[in-house]
Design an enzyme around this catalytic site. Structure first.
Site, PDB file in Angstrom:
ATOM      1  N   GLY A 151    -126.109 -33.085  65.713  1.00 56.65           N
ATOM      2  CA  GLY A 151    -126.178 -32.510  67.044  1.00 56.65           C
ATOM      3  C   GLY A 151    -126.420 -33.566  68.096  1.00 56.65           C
ATOM      4  N   SER A 152    -127.069 -33.167  69.167  1.00 54.67           N
ATOM      5  CA  SER A 152    -127.283 -34.052  70.310  1.00 54.67           C
ATOM      6  C   SER A 152    -128.426 -35.030  70.056  1.00 54.67           C
ATOM      7  CB  SER A 152    -127.607 -33.221  71.549  1.00 54.67           C
ATOM      8  OG  SER A 152    -128.863 -32.567  71.379  1.00 54.67           O
ATOM      9  N   GLY A 160    -131.946 -34.460  68.119  1.00 56.38           N
ATOM     10  CA  GLY A 160    -132.470 -35.360  67.099  1.00 56.38           C
ATOM     11  C   GLY A 160    -133.919 -35.730  67.357  1.00 56.38           C
ATOM     12  N   GLU A 174    -127.130 -37.303  62.589  1.00 58.13           N
ATOM     13  CA  GLU A 174    -125.859 -37.726  63.174  1.00 58.13           C
ATOM     14  C   GLU A 174    -125.820 -37.147  64.576  1.00 58.13           C
ATOM     15  OE1 GLU A 174    -121.265 -36.913  63.518  1.00 58.13           O
ATOM     16  OE2 GLU A 174    -122.022 -36.506  61.495  1.00 58.13           O
TER      17      GLU A 174
END
Length: 464
Positions: A209-210, A214, A231
């Site tokens: 995600g963003s 994270g 990621e």
């Protein structure tokens, strides 16, 4: 009162699906059953784990006719391309199953008189997979199948935009005969997800995600010594050298920039083109961009669908306008695509030139159908610009000189380096990133290292 998740379809703005969000009692129950299921599953031979996962693949692919239009309704991908995600799903799943025996095999420490010694890859426990919406099956399968093959149990929390994708996984595992509690789906709010991460029954978190998401995951686990795979964002560059095969580079980079309406973690977001071929490259890139057909993803002739939501399209429009105010030129224009309308998720692809690294469109993640193209005069200049980013997922160089391309690749700060290709994930290679793109890795043999922990066996065979 139970909270409800509503999926707003980018196709027409309607509510496509509604699901109740899990309360703590449901989450607590899922964590407990996952823990119990994993205790038994870790003792199951790898061959039997593989048998279950292969049945899961077959059950999943049998739902293709329902899955493809569901994808279009949930996140906007044209039905013409929906089957491609299923092919990628199958490729990754089957590869990770095939290599599991070798990847998880004991590591022999070598002979030592009077002893037997080895290192075993033990399952880590319960894996919480938090998957994004843009490639909902590909992203999820990166975690789910390897985690199960390694002997873990899995709880899948999918994006609120694509909850039906998680449910398709659950249906397929049920049809495959998975033990109760081994694989479960939870639709959770952000707060409930953070509470689950903090629970001691979660042993590993894999998040896609963003960057801000994270950081939230890391914060939720701040008091725990667990593994976290991240990621996150990307601003993937490509460099076209003077000796590149231009028609080939143009065809592939246009696709790399606009596939999935530019909503790809490893999509091309900024291009650097050598001055000797810059004009020809830009002309060809614009010509091919103008051939896209923007429209409803349910139309078989559509080649680029809407973005996931109107706010995402508004963000991209904002980056384009900011760049234009700073001197950039737009070479296509929304008027070229009649379906492109402000205030909606429908946004036609755009090409920007006269851009620089003072513009957000060349520095900050866009995640939409726009590309900035800069002229460069040397490999050295291109390398400096490619590395001038807080992100690093993939990067590519386009050249007929393999040796020169490889040397450039050694200097580019990235998780994956491509030569004469882009926007593809090979399951035999570790999928990883550097800088704000995250940490950890999925897929390949390396991916199994993050889903297991080493346990050493040191056995004295003689005591006299």
């Amino acid at each position: 009162m139970t909270e409800t998740l509503k999926v707003i379809s980018p196709v027409d703005g309607s509510v496509y699906a509604e699901r109740p969000l899990a309360d703590w009692a449901e989450v607590d129950g899922a964590l407990g059953t996952a823990k119990a299921a994993q205790a038994a599953w870790k003792l199951v031979p790898i061959a039997e784990r593989a048998s279950l996962c292969l049945r899961f693949i077959e059950a999943f692919l049998a739902m293709k006719d329902e899955i493809v239009p569901e994808l279009a309704w949930q996140m906007g991908r044209p039905i013409a391309y929906g089957a491609g995600e299923l092919r990628g799903f199958e490729e990754r799943a089957r590869y990770m199953i095939a290599i599991a025996g070798d990847a998880l095999a004991d590591i022999d420490a070598g002979p030592k008189e009077g002893f037997r010694r080895w290192v075993r890859r033990e399952p880590i426990g319960t894996v919480l997979a938090i998957a994004a919406w843009n490639y909902p099956y590909l992203i999820a399968v990166n975690s789910v199948v390897p985690a199960l093959m390694a002997g873990n149990s899995v709880i899948l929390k999918h994006s609120g935009q694509t909850p039906l994708c998680a449910e398709r996984f659950a249906m397929a595992f049920e049809k495959a005969g998975a033990p109760d509690g081994l694989f479960q789906v939870l639709h959770m709010s952000h707060d409930m997800t953070e509470k689950a991460i903090a629970d001691p029954r979660v042993d590993f978190v894999n998040f896609t995600g963003s960057v801000s998401g994270g950081h939230a995951v890391v914060h939720a686990a701040k008091d725990r010594f667990i593994g976290i795979g991240l990621e996150l964002g990307g601003k993937d560059p490509a460099y076209v050298r003077a000796d590149a095969n231009l028609p080939f580079a143009i065809e592939n980079l246009v696709d790399g920039a606009y596939f999935n309406s530019g909503q790809s973690c490893c999509g091309k977001e900024r291009l650097y083109v050598h001055a000797d071929v810059y004009d020809d490259f830009v002309e060809g890139f614009v010509d091919l961009t103008k051939k896209y057909k923007l429209g409803s993803p349910l139309d078989a002739d559509t080649t680029i669908g809407p973005m996931v939501r109107a706010s995402s399209a508004a963000f991209v429009r904002g980056q384009i306008e900011q760049a234009k105010r700073a001197g950039a030129r737009a070479l296509v224009g929304e008027a070229h695509f009649p379906a492109s309308k402000p205030g909606t998720p429908y946004l036609g692809p755009e090409v920007l030139v006269d851009v620089n690294h003072q513009m957000d469109v060349m520095r900050e993640e866009t995640f939409g159908p726009v590309i900035g193209i800069m002229k460069v005069t040397s490999d050295e200049e291109a390398i400096g610009l490619m590395n001038d980013s807080p992100y690093g997922l993939t990067a590519s160089v386009w050249t007929e000189d393999e040796e020169a391309g490889e040397k450039i690749g050694e200097r580019v700060e990235t998780g994956t380096f491509f030569l004469n290709r882009c926007d593809y994930l090979d399951p035999a290679l570790a999928w990883t990133g550097v800088k704000d793109t995250g940490r950890g890795a999925t897929l390949s043999r390396v991916g199994y290292e993050y889903l297991t922990r080493p346990k050493s066996y040191h056995l004295r065979t003689r005591t006299k």
